[in-house]
Design an enzyme around this catalytic site. Structure first.
Site, short mmCIF file in Angstrom:
data_model
loop_
_atom_site.label_atom_id
_atom_site.label_comp_id
_atom_site.label_asym_id
_atom_site.label_seq_id
_atom_site.Cartn_x
_atom_site.Cartn_y
_atom_site.Cartn_z
N VAL A 34 0.89 -1.26 0.16
CA VAL A 34 -0.07 0.06 0.34
C VAL A 34 0.78 1.30 0.08
O VAL A 34 0.50 2.21 -0.89
CB VAL A 34 -1.22 -0.28 1.12
CG1 VAL A 34 -1.37 1.59 0.97
CG2 VAL A 34 -1.97 -0.80 1.30
N PRO A 54 10.90 0.31 8.91
CA PRO A 54 11.94 -0.71 9.05
C PRO A 54 12.29 -1.67 7.72
O PRO A 54 11.64 -1.84 7.19
CB PRO A 54 11.53 -1.84 10.09
CG PRO A 54 10.64 -1.34 10.75
CD PRO A 54 9.34 0.31 10.11
N GLY A 57 10.32 -5.24 6.47
CA GLY A 57 9.20 -4.61 5.86
C GLY A 57 9.57 -4.18 4.83
O GLY A 57 7.55 -3.49 4.32
N ASP A 118 -6.94 1.95 5.50
CA ASP A 118 -7.91 0.53 5.72
C ASP A 118 -9.06 1.27 7.19
O ASP A 118 -9.48 0.22 7.75
CB ASP A 118 -7.11 -0.78 5.93
CG ASP A 118 -7.02 -0.51 4.78
OD1 ASP A 118 -7.62 -0.65 3.82
OD2 ASP A 118 -5.78 -1.69 4.76
#
Length: 279
Positions: A34, A54, A57, A118
């Site tokens: 996203v 980080p 990810g 979201d």
């Protein structure tokens, strides 16, 4: 002129804007899939980006943006409140709901507009589903209610777009700039005449013909058109028509002769689709 619907019905929507982010500072928290889409959206708008996430990810596309863009400053760590210093906009795209809400509260206390992926109640604005072709940008928004339906509607509208729409818009923009240089001034009768002439050009020429304009043709169009208060044909300014591609038109027998015709067609397509979905 009258209001097209009852005043009481004028609610429940969003104010759709083309937000100018050139050289503005955007903080993006998160580096996943996203986040990569958010990065692309703000880079297109010429923003300066600070990315905090980080490294473990980081999505491959996000990493590609980091490696290739000089407008991204990347920090391999988690968010801290100090990241909000001198920021104009914040976008979060992380899986930690509590942290997202915490960042939202900090932003709202500082009056920084924020979008939290979201979590619609934590968003000051939505991204919607977008179509981009050069300077042409079309956004379909469901006000955060159904991103998937927005994507389906986007694809249907995209299939109705004429070929060369983005190129045509670029050329019309260049012609408009040249016209302003030739006939400078803001407002007044000259401004109205400029606007009327540009409208006549856009409604008289097909989209593909507008996309064919070059500097020589623009000069002749201004000399033989603007100066004489008329709109010459493409052939009159040295252009040659090409065979129109079949996918310019949304359906056989439907002619889209102009830029305004195209815009009306897109609006009608969206209205028909929404009507069918409500039925």
């Amino acid at each position: 002129m009258s209001v097209s619907q009852p005043i009481t019905a004028l609610s429940g929507g969003s104010l759709l804007l083309a937000w100018q982010l050139r050289d503005k500072h955007v903080l993006i928290v998160g580096g996943g899939d996203v986040a990569s889409g958010r990065i692309e959206s703000v880079l297109v708008a010429d923003a300066r980006v600070t990315l905090v996430a980080p490294r473990e990810g980081i999505h491959p596309l996000t990493q590609e943006f980091i490696d290739r863009s000089t407008r991204i400053t990347y920090h391999d760590r988690v968010f801290t409140p100090d990241d909000l210093a001198s920021v104009d906009m914040v976008l979060t795209a992380i899986d930690d709901v509590d942290k997202s809400r915490e960042i939202c509260a900090l932003c709202r206390a500082r009056k920084i507009p924020i979008n939290v992926a979201d979590i619609p109640p934590s968003c000051d604005f939505y991204f919607g589903s977008q179509i981009r072709s050069g300077p042409l940008q079309i956004m379909i928004s469901t006000n955060g209610q159904s991103p998937k339906l927005a994507n389906i509607i986007r694809r249907r509208i995209e299939n109705c777009l004429p070929d060369h729409a983005g190129e045509a818009i670029e050329k019309v923009g260049a012609l408009r700039t040249k016209l302003r240089e030739r006939a400078p001034g803001v407002g007044g009768e000259l401004g109205k005449r400029r606007m009327r002439w540009m409208v006549d050009v856009c409604t008289s020429w097909e989209m593909e013909a507008l996309a064919l304009l070059d500097d020589t043709m623009m000069a002749k169009l201004l000399d033989d058109g603007w100066e004489k208060d008329r709109v010459p044909r493409l052939e009159d300014v040295g252009g040659r028509r090409k065979t129109v591609s079949a996918n310019v038109f949304p359906a056989p027998g439907v002619l889209v002769p102009s830029a305004l015709g195209f815009a009306a067609g897109v609006a009608c397509a969206a209205a028909i689709l929404l009507t069918r979905r409500r039925a």
